[in-house]
Scaffold this active site. Structure first.
Site, PDB file in Angstrom:
ATOM      1  N   ILE A 126       0.867  -1.173   0.000  1.00 55.53           N
ATOM      2  CA  ILE A 126       0.000   0.000   0.000  1.00 55.53           C
ATOM      3  C   ILE A 126       0.901   1.219   0.000  1.00 55.53           C
ATOM      4  CG2 ILE A 126      -2.020  -1.038   1.090  1.00 55.53           C
ATOM      5  CD1 ILE A 126      -1.042  -0.007   3.770  1.00 55.53           C
ATOM      6  N   SER A 127       0.400   2.329  -0.493  1.00 57.70           N
ATOM      7  CA  SER A 127       1.235   3.523  -0.651  1.00 57.70           C
ATOM      8  C   SER A 127       1.443   4.292   0.645  1.00 57.70           C
ATOM      9  CB  SER A 127       0.630   4.456  -1.708  1.00 57.70           C
ATOM     10  OG  SER A 127       0.618   3.826  -2.967  1.00 57.70           O
TER      11      SER A 127
END
Length: 205
Positions: A15-16
């Site tokens: 995930i960013s």
């Protein structure tokens, strides 16, 4: 010595930002899979990410022979990086499973030509979508500025420390690993000034 016929599985998730949720990716975990979770921008090269590096080393040492991901963009946003990562897996005899495509990179130990074709197309589409999104954002900001309605942060205003740090989890991770300011800036694709500011904030956190 590892047995050559033993399949050692891993699942790579990314995930960013810490504000995003990993649950959707983790829900697809299969029994016996070792989990590698990265919280980092997809623009960072796979082998430069903390868990991406760890997985790379585990593959080189023969600990992992099978990797699953929820979608191909978990490996990267750049088509070249994606293809290089897939080729690294293939060169090391690792079978890559992409959940949302339902297809693997190897069949009976040999490269799956259909997989390579689909991944090239999907990776290229993901990169084009990313570039289109960024271009639309730039156009939207330019139009808003021209109309005098742009709501960006006022020049000279002070951004809360917590809000600022939340934007750069990859920088924080890199600094905590002991990487230099310049190396961190390169890995995270941030300016040296941003990295210096993050480090200063961390000292006073």
């Amino acid at each position: 010595m590892y047995q050559s016929n033993l399949v050692m599985k891993a699942r790579y998730n990314r995930i960013s930002t810490a504000n995003q949720n990993l649950e959707r990716q983790l829900a697809k975990q299969a029994k016996g899979e070792t989990i590698y979770n990265d919280v980092i921008s997809g623009s960072v090269l796979f082998n430069k990410r903390p868990k991406g590096q760890e997985l790379t080393e585990d593959i080189k040492s023969g600990k992992i022979t099978y990797v699953s991901v929820s979608s191909i963009d978990r490996l990267g946003r750049n088509l070249i990086d994606i293809l290089q990562t897939v080729q690294f897996f293939t060169d090391n005899g690792v079978n890559l499973m992409v959940d949302n495509l339902g297809i693997t990179s190897l069949i009976d130990g040999k490269p799956n030509s259909t997989f390579n074709l689909i991944i090239s197309v999907m990776g290229n589409v993901a990169q084009m979508e990313r570039e289109t999104l960024l271009e639309r954002q730039r156009e939207g900001i330019a139009i808003a500025k021209a109309k005098g309605t742009y709501k960006g942060r006022v020049r000279g205003s002070v951004e809360a420390k917590e809000d600022f740090l939340s934007k750069y989890p990859d920088v924080i991770k890199s600094l905590k690993k002991g990487n230099s300011l310049r190396d961190t800036a390169k890995i995270s694709e941030c300016s040296l000034g941003t990295v210096q500011k993050v480090k200063q904030y961390l000292k006073t956190a």
